[in-house]
Motif scaffolding. Structure first.
Motif, PDB file in Angstrom:
ATOM      1  N   ALA A  36       0.800  -1.223   0.000  1.00  0.00           N
ATOM      2  CA  ALA A  36       0.000   0.000   0.000  1.00  0.00           C
ATOM      3  C   ALA A  36       0.835   1.275   0.000  1.00  0.00           C
ATOM      4  CB  ALA A  36      -0.947  -0.009   1.208  1.00  0.00           C
ATOM      5  N   LEU A  37       1.885   1.355   0.779  1.00  0.00           N
ATOM      6  CA  LEU A  37       2.657   2.594   0.905  1.00  0.00           C
ATOM      7  C   LEU A  37       3.956   2.526   0.122  1.00  0.00           C
ATOM      8  CD1 LEU A  37       2.197   3.330   4.724  1.00  0.00           C
ATOM      9  CD2 LEU A  37       0.939   4.325   2.801  1.00  0.00           C
ATOM     10  N   CYS A  38       3.970   1.729  -0.941  1.00  0.00           N
ATOM     11  CA  CYS A  38       5.198   1.514  -1.690  1.00  0.00           C
ATOM     12  C   CYS A  38       4.977   1.740  -3.179  1.00  0.00           C
ATOM     13  CB  CYS A  38       5.713   0.093  -1.472  1.00  0.00           C
ATOM     14  SG  CYS A  38       6.148  -0.261   0.240  1.00  0.00           S
ATOM     15  N   SER A  74     -11.081   0.232  -7.856  1.00  0.00           N
ATOM     16  CA  SER A  74     -11.493  -1.023  -7.224  1.00  0.00           C
ATOM     17  C   SER A  74     -10.319  -1.976  -7.305  1.00  0.00           C
ATOM     18  CB  SER A  74     -12.715  -1.637  -7.926  1.00  0.00           C
ATOM     19  OG  SER A  74     -12.357  -2.130  -9.204  1.00  0.00           O
ATOM     20  N   ILE A  75     -10.351  -3.012  -6.479  1.00  0.00           N
ATOM     21  CA  ILE A  75      -9.273  -3.995  -6.526  1.00  0.00           C
ATOM     22  C   ILE A  75      -9.289  -4.733  -7.854  1.00  0.00           C
ATOM     23  CG2 ILE A  75     -10.524  -5.924  -5.476  1.00  0.00           C
ATOM     24  CD1 ILE A  75      -7.922  -6.489  -3.855  1.00  0.00           C
ATOM     25  N   GLU A  76     -10.476  -4.831  -8.481  1.00  0.00           N
ATOM     26  CA  GLU A  76     -10.562  -5.463  -9.800  1.00  0.00           C
ATOM     27  C   GLU A  76      -9.809  -4.658 -10.852  1.00  0.00           C
ATOM     28  OE1 GLU A  76     -13.585  -7.122  -7.221  1.00  0.00           O
ATOM     29  OE2 GLU A  76     -13.199  -5.051  -7.802  1.00  0.00           O
ATOM     30  N   ARG A  77      -9.883  -3.307 -10.758  1.00  0.00           N
ATOM     31  CA  ARG A  77      -9.118  -2.488 -11.702  1.00  0.00           C
ATOM     32  C   ARG A  77      -7.617  -2.727 -11.499  1.00  0.00           C
ATOM     33  NH1 ARG A  77     -13.623  -2.060 -12.356  1.00  0.00           N
ATOM     34  NH2 ARG A  77     -12.999  -3.848 -13.606  1.00  0.00           N
ATOM     35  N   GLU A  78      -7.204  -2.857 -10.243  1.00  0.00           N
ATOM     36  CA  GLU A  78      -5.790  -3.102  -9.968  1.00  0.00           C
ATOM     37  C   GLU A  78      -5.352  -4.464 -10.501  1.00  0.00           C
ATOM     38  OE1 GLU A  78      -3.527  -1.169  -7.281  1.00  0.00           O
ATOM     39  OE2 GLU A  78      -5.086  -0.952  -5.750  1.00  0.00           O
ATOM     40  N   GLN A  79      -6.243  -5.442 -10.428  1.00  0.00           N
ATOM     41  CA  GLN A  79      -5.929  -6.756 -10.992  1.00  0.00           C
ATOM     42  C   GLN A  79      -5.736  -6.652 -12.502  1.00  0.00           C
ATOM     43  OE1 GLN A  79      -9.240  -9.056  -9.571  1.00  0.00           O
ATOM     44  NE2 GLN A  79      -8.553  -8.927  -7.442  1.00  0.00           N
ATOM     45  N   GLU A 188      -7.416   1.369  -0.156  1.00  0.00           N
ATOM     46  CA  GLU A 188      -6.827   0.041  -0.192  1.00  0.00           C
ATOM     47  C   GLU A 188      -7.215  -0.761   1.053  1.00  0.00           C
ATOM     48  OE1 GLU A 188      -3.090   1.717  -2.836  1.00  0.00           O
ATOM     49  OE2 GLU A 188      -2.928   1.587  -0.647  1.00  0.00           O
ATOM     50  N   VAL A 189      -7.287  -0.106   2.198  1.00  0.00           N
ATOM     51  CA  VAL A 189      -7.714  -0.808   3.413  1.00  0.00           C
ATOM     52  C   VAL A 189      -9.172  -1.231   3.286  1.00  0.00           C
ATOM     53  CG1 VAL A 189      -8.127  -0.555   5.888  1.00  0.00           C
ATOM     54  CG2 VAL A 189      -5.989   0.266   4.891  1.00  0.00           C
ATOM     55  N   ARG A 190     -10.008  -0.391   2.675  1.00  0.00           N
ATOM     56  CA  ARG A 190     -11.399  -0.793   2.428  1.00  0.00           C
ATOM     57  C   ARG A 190     -11.446  -2.034   1.544  1.00  0.00           C
ATOM     58  NH1 ARG A 190     -14.926   2.870   4.340  1.00  0.00           N
ATOM     59  NH2 ARG A 190     -14.184   5.001   4.666  1.00  0.00           N
ATOM     60  N   ALA A 191     -10.562  -2.079   0.547  1.00  0.00           N
ATOM     61  CA  ALA A 191     -10.505  -3.255  -0.319  1.00  0.00           C
ATOM     62  C   ALA A 191     -10.039  -4.483   0.461  1.00  0.00           C
ATOM     63  CB  ALA A 191      -9.578  -2.986  -1.500  1.00  0.00           C
TER      64      ALA A 191
END
Length: 284
Positions: A36-38, A74-79, A188-191
């Motif tokens: 997350a912070l990187c 969304s985490i799906e976009r990140e995937q 990101e924490v919500r995800a």
């Protein structure tokens, strides 16, 4: 002589977002999804250590480093972002996910299994929500622009670091860099909290997987990795002595030594398990 020095390129994700990738080294590709912070630059020391053996594709996740962002997070976009980098790297690429980046890659792997998989302490919320009630004061601090306080709150409540570790971290030059990244941490924490605590869904993930833990990492993270290993049919685990959640920074040589025996196995030895398993998977 082959040039193994770092070079930056970009891929375009499925929604049109430009994702920056730093490529270093030669040999089998390793795609890195940071925490997350990187950003990609935080993985450069490890990439340099691996450079004679592997080509590291370190990703700036959307909203980080040189990558663009989108209001439709969304985490799906990140995937989809990581999938685009895997396509660039090639079909024999090893996928490495660290911390929150490990959750991104876990969700992707259920739909698009990589040739090999390395997970460094992914925070699957098996011990309860990572953020929960602590998200509100964190977001308030970010909204007020008090990013130092926000970082301290996140380290204390999300990562559950002891106060002495937080104060020691505060004295390091990298503190201000991590604080500057806190505005994207809440989403990101919500995800993470929405990811779910069901580990049994990963019993269908037959990809050979190495779980990496640090001897000094927060116990809830190392316990989660050990529990995840038991759910994976082809999982193994290595512990890096004397290191915590960021061995790629604090002892890149030790981390390279921990992952190279796994990462350099021929695809045939790992087993070709990259077919689409979406139809058997649960929600990721």
């Amino acid at each position: 002589m082959t040039d193994i020095s770092p070079r930056q390129t970009h891929v375009t994700s499925a929604d049109g977002t430009a994702i920056a990738v730093t490529v270093t080294g030669q040999g089998r590709p390793l795609v890195v999804s940071p925490g997350a912070l990187c950003a990609a630059q935080d993985w450069q020391l490890l990439a340099d250590a691996l450079a004679p053996h592997m080509s590291t594709y370190a990703v700036d996740r959307r909203g980080h480093g040189a990558s663009a962002d989108s209001p439709d997070f969304s985490i799906e976009r990140e995937q989809e972002d990581i999938a685009a980098v895997l396509e660039l790297a090639g079909s024999d690429a090893i996928l490495l996910g660290h911390s929150y980046g490990g959750l991104v890659t876990l969700g992707l792997a259920l739909r698009q299994p990589p040739a090999g998989f390395i997970l460094y302490e992914p925070p699957v919320p098996v011990h309860g929500p990572v953020g929960g009630a602590a998200l509100a004061p964190f977001e308030e601090a970010v909204e007020k622009g008090d990013l130092d306080h926000a970082l301290a709150l996140g380290l204390r409540n999300f990562l559950k670091l002891p106060e002495e570790a937080i104060e020691a971290f505060r004295r390091e030059p990298v503190w201000s860099v991590r604080a500057s990244m806190t505005p994207t941490w809440a989403r990101e924490v919500r995800a993470m909290d929405a990811f779910g605590d069901d580990l049994e869904r990963f019993a269908r993930l037959e990809t050979p997987t190495l779980l990496v833990v640090g001897e000094l990492s927060p116990p809830w993270l190392t316990d989660t990795s050990r529990r995840l290993k038991r759910s994976l049919p082809n999982g193994s685990l290595v512990e890096i002595p004397g290191q915590a959640h960021d061995a790629y920074l604090t002892d890149p040589a030790a981390m390279a030594e921990a992952i190279l025996p796994f990462a350099l196995k021929p695809v045939s030895a790992m087993g070709d398990r990259r077919g689409d398993i979406t139809g058997t998977g649960g929600r990721c």
